[in-house]
Structure formats: C-alpha cells, structure tokens
Scaffold this motif. Structure first.
Motif, mmCIF file in Angstrom:
data_model
loop_
_atom_site.group_PDB
_atom_site.id
_atom_site.type_symbol
_atom_site.label_atom_id
_atom_site.label_comp_id
_atom_site.label_asym_id
_atom_site.label_seq_id
_atom_site.Cartn_x
_atom_site.Cartn_y
_atom_site.Cartn_z
ATOM 1 N N LEU A 229 -9.806 0.509 7.582
ATOM 2 C CA LEU A 229 -8.713 -0.626 6.779
ATOM 3 C C LEU A 229 -8.836 -1.820 7.238
ATOM 4 C CD1 LEU A 229 -5.784 2.148 7.340
ATOM 5 C CD2 LEU A 229 -6.367 1.278 5.401
ATOM 6 N N ARG A 230 -9.220 -2.854 6.347
ATOM 7 C CA ARG A 230 -9.898 -3.702 6.227
ATOM 8 C C ARG A 230 -8.958 -4.997 5.270
ATOM 9 N NH1 ARG A 230 -15.578 -4.430 4.232
ATOM 10 N NH2 ARG A 230 -15.887 -3.657 2.129
ATOM 11 N N PHE A 231 -8.718 -6.436 5.841
ATOM 12 C CA PHE A 231 -8.827 -7.152 4.678
ATOM 13 C C PHE A 231 -9.345 -7.559 3.936
ATOM 14 C CE2 PHE A 231 -5.053 -7.538 7.725
ATOM 15 C CZ PHE A 231 -3.838 -8.117 6.821
ATOM 16 N N GLU A 232 -9.285 -7.774 2.984
ATOM 17 C CA GLU A 232 -10.623 -7.605 2.207
ATOM 18 C C GLU A 232 -10.784 -8.393 0.561
ATOM 19 O OE1 GLU A 232 -15.506 -7.359 0.843
ATOM 20 O OE2 GLU A 232 -13.922 -7.284 2.552
ATOM 21 N N ASP A 237 -8.580 -16.552 -4.404
ATOM 22 C CA ASP A 237 -7.549 -16.760 -4.745
ATOM 23 C C ASP A 237 -6.987 -16.370 -5.986
ATOM 24 O OD1 ASP A 237 -6.921 -17.426 -2.081
ATOM 25 O OD2 ASP A 237 -5.577 -19.607 -2.941
ATOM 26 N N ASN A 238 -6.956 -16.047 -6.899
ATOM 27 C CA ASN A 238 -6.059 -15.502 -8.605
ATOM 28 C C ASN A 238 -4.845 -15.517 -8.753
ATOM 29 O OD1 ASN A 238 -5.180 -12.886 -8.150
ATOM 30 N ND2 ASN A 238 -7.374 -12.074 -7.844
ATOM 31 N N GLU A 239 -4.545 -15.152 -9.883
ATOM 32 C CA GLU A 239 -3.154 -15.510 -10.549
ATOM 33 C C GLU A 239 -2.158 -14.397 -9.748
ATOM 34 O OE1 GLU A 239 -4.338 -13.112 -14.852
ATOM 35 O OE2 GLU A 239 -3.586 -15.297 -14.561
ATOM 36 N N ASN A 240 -2.515 -13.158 -8.995
ATOM 37 C CA ASN A 240 -1.525 -12.705 -8.679
ATOM 38 C C ASN A 240 -1.920 -11.875 -7.104
ATOM 39 O OD1 ASN A 240 -1.879 -11.031 -11.609
ATOM 40 N ND2 ASN A 240 -3.765 -10.422 -10.876
ATOM 41 N N TYR A 241 -3.214 -12.743 -6.108
ATOM 42 C CA TYR A 241 -3.324 -12.126 -4.928
ATOM 43 C C TYR A 241 -3.989 -13.951 -4.412
ATOM 44 C CZ TYR A 241 -2.338 -7.589 -6.913
ATOM 45 O OH TYR A 241 -1.676 -6.308 -7.355
ATOM 46 N N SER A 245 -5.949 -11.243 0.821
ATOM 47 C CA SER A 245 -4.686 -10.625 1.268
ATOM 48 C C SER A 245 -4.271 -9.212 0.685
ATOM 49 C CB SER A 245 -3.801 -11.001 0.458
ATOM 50 O OG SER A 245 -3.481 -11.323 -0.784
ATOM 51 N N LEU A 246 -5.547 -8.642 0.395
ATOM 52 C CA LEU A 246 -5.593 -7.281 0.127
ATOM 53 C C LEU A 246 -5.855 -5.883 1.573
ATOM 54 C CD1 LEU A 246 -5.920 -6.726 -3.816
ATOM 55 C CD2 LEU A 246 -3.627 -7.020 -2.684
ATOM 56 N N VAL A 247 -5.230 -5.272 2.044
ATOM 57 C CA VAL A 247 -5.840 -4.502 3.144
ATOM 58 C C VAL A 247 -6.025 -3.199 2.126
ATOM 59 C CG1 VAL A 247 -5.635 -2.736 4.785
ATOM 60 C CG2 VAL A 247 -4.497 -5.626 4.656
ATOM 61 N N GLN A 248 -7.464 -3.365 2.250
ATOM 62 C CA GLN A 248 -8.522 -2.205 1.844
ATOM 63 C C GLN A 248 -8.941 -0.569 2.476
ATOM 64 O OE1 GLN A 248 -13.026 -2.523 0.492
ATOM 65 N NE2 GLN A 248 -11.760 -3.071 -0.907
ATOM 66 N N ILE A 249 -8.942 0.499 1.852
ATOM 67 C CA ILE A 249 -9.417 1.354 2.419
ATOM 68 C C ILE A 249 -11.040 1.864 2.187
ATOM 69 C CG2 ILE A 249 -8.148 3.004 0.693
ATOM 70 C CD1 ILE A 249 -9.252 4.379 4.071
ATOM 71 N N VAL A 250 -11.815 1.993 3.364
ATOM 72 C CA VAL A 250 -12.526 2.262 2.782
ATOM 73 C C VAL A 250 -13.214 4.034 3.176
ATOM 74 C CG1 VAL A 250 -15.291 1.983 3.073
ATOM 75 C CG2 VAL A 250 -14.680 -0.485 2.840
ATOM 76 N N GLY A 251 -13.158 5.239 2.517
ATOM 77 C CA GLY A 251 -13.289 5.773 3.491
ATOM 78 C C GLY A 251 -14.648 7.053 3.235
ATOM 79 N N ARG A 252 -13.547 7.842 2.781
ATOM 80 C CA ARG A 252 -14.967 9.105 3.018
ATOM 81 C C ARG A 252 -15.982 9.001 1.926
ATOM 82 N NH1 ARG A 252 -12.262 14.208 2.939
ATOM 83 N NH2 ARG A 252 -12.327 13.762 4.988
ATOM 84 N N LEU A 257 -10.385 1.498 -1.750
ATOM 85 C CA LEU A 257 -9.319 1.577 -2.979
ATOM 86 C C LEU A 257 -8.266 0.229 -2.296
ATOM 87 C CD1 LEU A 257 -6.803 2.580 -4.210
ATOM 88 C CD2 LEU A 257 -6.168 3.530 -2.979
ATOM 89 N N ASN A 258 -8.212 -0.712 -2.774
ATOM 90 C CA ASN A 258 -7.010 -1.864 -3.497
ATOM 91 C C ASN A 258 -5.909 -1.765 -3.591
ATOM 92 O OD1 ASN A 258 -9.105 -3.851 -1.971
ATOM 93 N ND2 ASN A 258 -10.053 -4.137 -4.122
ATOM 94 N N PRO A 259 -4.885 -1.676 -3.027
ATOM 95 C CA PRO A 259 -3.850 -1.824 -3.151
ATOM 96 C C PRO A 259 -3.570 -2.344 -3.941
ATOM 97 C CG PRO A 259 -3.870 -2.992 -0.998
ATOM 98 C CD PRO A 259 -5.315 -2.758 -1.102
ATOM 99 N N SER A 260 -2.013 -2.300 -4.552
ATOM 100 C CA SER A 260 -1.670 -3.128 -5.702
ATOM 101 C C SER A 260 -0.511 -4.152 -5.202
ATOM 102 C CB SER A 260 -0.460 -1.789 -6.907
ATOM 103 O OG SER A 260 0.368 -0.806 -6.279
ATOM 104 N N ASN A 261 -0.160 -3.942 -3.403
ATOM 105 C CA ASN A 261 -0.098 -5.157 -2.943
ATOM 106 C C ASN A 261 0.369 -5.626 -2.227
ATOM 107 O OD1 ASN A 261 3.624 -4.852 -4.227
ATOM 108 N ND2 ASN A 261 2.518 -2.516 -3.682
ATOM 109 N N SER A 262 0.050 -6.496 -1.705
ATOM 110 C CA SER A 262 -0.285 -8.014 -0.584
ATOM 111 C C SER A 262 -0.028 -8.091 0.322
ATOM 112 C CB SER A 262 -1.049 -8.596 -1.550
ATOM 113 O OG SER A 262 0.234 -10.546 -2.061
ATOM 114 N N PHE A 263 -0.371 -8.721 1.666
ATOM 115 C CA PHE A 263 -0.159 -8.659 2.812
ATOM 116 C C PHE A 263 0.190 -10.157 3.185
ATOM 117 C CE2 PHE A 263 -0.769 -4.401 4.492
ATOM 118 C CZ PHE A 263 -0.231 -4.888 4.831
ATOM 119 N N LYS A 264 1.696 -11.257 3.602
ATOM 120 C CA LYS A 264 1.782 -12.126 3.609
ATOM 121 C C LYS A 264 2.141 -12.122 4.885
ATOM 122 C CE LYS A 264 5.199 -12.442 0.168
ATOM 123 N NZ LYS A 264 6.549 -12.383 -0.775
ATOM 124 N N PRO A 265 0.584 -13.970 5.374
ATOM 125 C CA PRO A 265 0.660 -14.166 6.924
ATOM 126 C C PRO A 265 2.585 -14.545 7.455
ATOM 127 C CG PRO A 265 -0.720 -15.729 4.899
ATOM 128 C CD PRO A 265 0.026 -14.590 4.123
#
Length: 399
Positions: A229-232, A237-241, A245-252, A257-265
C-alpha cells in the motif's frame, strides 16, 4: 407513521422470520398482523452510535410507537439485555461489551396514552467513561429491550430491541516520525500466518504527499502474497487529484488498483484494504473507493512492515512527518459499516483481529500488540511523542 408504511415494514420482518405462509404482503390486511409496539429507530437499523463526551453526561433519544391506536393506556419500560448484544455481535462480527451499570440512565416510565400512536422522545443518558474503561481498549454498547408492564399491546420481537453503541472521546498520545520509521513485526517473519481473507487498517496523518512510492504497508513474499500500500499516482497534479495523493494497492501477481478518493495532508485519515480471497477493495476514510478482481488464493503474512521504504533502495518519505494510530490486521472481511464505526477504537477481543497496534504507549519506540498475540512492532527510529490528542480531532499540529 402511516398505517400502510408500517404494514410494509411488518411484512418485511415476516419474510425475514420465515412467516410468508402466514402473512401475504401483496394484499396484507392490517388485522392479520395485530397491533404491536416498536422502537421507531429500529425500523431503519439495529443500532446507532453515540459519542460520549469526556465529562458529564451525553444524551440520545429513542421513540416508542404503536402500529395502531389503543383504547387504553399501555405502559412499558426499557431494560438492558445481554442476549440482544450477543446477537448483534454475532451478526456484525463485533466485540462490544455491556456498558457497566452506573454509566447509563434509562427512562423510569414509558406510557403510550389511549388514543395516541406514540410517546414523546425518550431521553437516555450516558455517563463519561472512567479512565480504566478508556485504557481497556474495549468497545461498549447499551442493548435495550422494550418490555410491556401494563396494557394489551406487546412489543414486536424484531423492532422491540435496539443497540446504542457508546463511543467515548479518547485522549491519547501518538508517535511522530520524521521520515520512514520502518516498523517491523518480527513474529510474522519468524512464524508466518496465512489467511484466506483479511483486512488491513491504519489511521494516520502525513505532512505532505511530495513524492511517489511512499509505502504505508508492506508484506514481503512471493507474488501470491505480495501486498504494498503506497502513495503513488498521479505523477503530477491534475484536475481531480494532487500529485501522489492516491494510496495504491499493489498486490497478488503485481496487479494494482488506484482508489477513487485521495488523501489530504495534515489531517487524520483512515485507510483500509479488504481482501475476500478473490478481490481487493479499498476504503478511504470509510468510503468505498474501488474494487479489483484478483486470482483466487490465500495470503501469507511473513514480513509485516509499516511506513517503510518503497521499491527503491532509499526512502522517498524524506523528511515528511508521520503520525500514526490504530493499525490492525484481521483474518476476516470487515464490512463497510464495521470500518466506518470503528476507525478510532475497536475491542482487542474482536473476532478475527490478529494484530492491533494502538501506538498509545506515550514513550519509546516499541509498540505492543493489544490483542496479546505478541506481534510487537519495533523500529530503530526515535519518535517525538505528541500528547493530548483527542479521537475526535480532525488534525493534530506538528511539533
């Protein structure tokens, strides 16, 4: 409540209870169902959460209704019932325990007068938790049951019970690290544990999202058990994020998968990954933020590491400040409501909870597993401890 609306609700519960042969909901007759008393709040759910203030009393209300008016007064009382809580815990996979006597006040009398459908709102008081209760890490609830004392209209079995989830405002200390602390749970390395399904959770605050490949969680292993699970993304910057700022899952098999919601500092936020063995689902602050199908199989946890290096040989966390709290690993699938209702605390005795770090020691750089299963986290980094944080705080000032 209108009569026909209540009939529909009664029909729903009849079907659930397997009474379809007795009640035909297509052309339901009111007289067939008789008149019942019920707790209005139970029509839309089995529980509600109440935030208990740190001092004094906190209040919530319940409403008692009849499905039809009565020609005489009907008197009721609310009583606590352990079996109601046991059933709730079983259905929801939770570990709530009964709120101790002396920490709640129920109404003494409940009367629905002749010719009326309902009482006035009933006030229930919840007393501030003791220090011992807050330090225990337990989650408390008040399960109530409506009981007929005098009259002819009995409570409905399904909607005559309700669970009040009592969540106290907790004051705690949290460790602040500058850069990646690389917190490791050596017991997983020494004795790997394999789960057919799992949930990973953590609540934390970061000062910025200035770089990519910042690992929040890693589990070393072969492709079948790989979790990162990593910030990636996005890389700029783009118009959405905002960038990274997206915490991505890199898995099996390195599927991601990039989430549809981002993190705020600079704000406390919550991250959860749920794996049912054939898919990943990400939750950001309790909000379902994406699902990804993966090859079916179990995952072995062998190298649990929080806030570590990414895939590079150096840390991209740099001098970013990190505050952390409430990290957990479960061997069960946690539901959206379970995640939403337990971001700031959960019972260490919860079913399927395999490792739980509250990060509330207040000193040092060793963090105990609250479950008692011995998954101690250690780091060579030295944190700065920040005191006086409240579980309701949206953000904590940096030191």
């Amino acid at each position: 409540m209108k009569r026909m609306n209540y009939i529909k609700i009664l029909c729903f519960f009849a079907v659930i209870a397997g009474l379809g042969s007795i009640v035909s909901c297509g052309d339901a007759k009111y007289d067939t169902l008789d008149t019942h008393a019920y707790i209005e709040e139970a029509l839309s759910g089995t529980s509600q959460k109440v935030t208990v203030q740190a001092t004094g009393e906190s209040f919530t209300t319940l409403n008692v209704h009849l499905s039809n008016i009565s020609s005489t007064d009907n008197h009721y009382k609310l009583v606590t019932d352990q079996s109601v809580l046991d059933a709730y815990n079983h259905i929801n996979g939770t570990g709530y325990i009964m709120l101790p006597e002396g920490y709640y006040t129920l109404p003494e009398t409940i009367t629905v007068k002749a010719g009326q459908y309902a009482t006035d709102a009933l006030s229930i008081a919840l007393k501030a938790f003791s220090q011992e209760m807050m330090k225990s890490g337990e989650s408390y609830a008040l399960p109530v049951k409506l009981v007929l004392q005098d009259g002819s209209i009995s409570p409905m079995e399904n909607t005559g019970t309700f669970v009040i989830l009592a969540e106290s405002i907790i004051e705690f200390s949290a460790p602040m690290f500058v850069g990646a602390p690389s917190l490791k749970a050596n017991k997983f390395t020494e004795s790997p544990e394999t789960y057919s399904q799992y949930t990973i959770e953590v609540r934390f605050q970061v000062a910025n999202t200035a770089d990519r490949d910042r690992a929040v969680f890693k589990n070393g292993g072969d492709d079948a058990s790989f979790i990162l699970l990593r910030f990636e993304d996005p890389q700029s910057d783009n118009e959405n994020y905002k960038a990274h700022s997206l915490v991505q899952i890199v898995g099996r098999n390195r599927l991601y998968l990039n989430p549809s919601n981002s993190f705020k500092p600079n704000e406390w936020q919550h991250l959860a990954l749920v794996c049912d063995g054939s898919s990943y689902r990400l939750y950001i602050n309790g909000v379902d933020s994406g699902v990804l199908s993966i090859p079916t199989g179990a995952t072995t946890f062998s190298d649990v590491n929080w806030f570590s290096l990414g895939d590079d040989s150096y840390s991209r966390w740099g001098n970013c400040k990190i505050l952390m709290s409430e990290a957990r690993i479960w061997s069960v699938v946690r539901t959206a409501s379970q995640i939403q209702n337990n971001m700031t605390q959960v019972s260490p005795k919860s079913v399927g909870l395999e490792a739980y770090w509250r990060f509330n020691e207040g000193q040092g750089n060793v963090f105990e597993d609250a479950t008692g299963k011995g998954h101690t986290l250690t780091t060579s980094a030295t944190p700065t401890w920040i005191d006086g944080i409240l579980s309701t705080d949206k953000a904590t000032e940096w030191k």
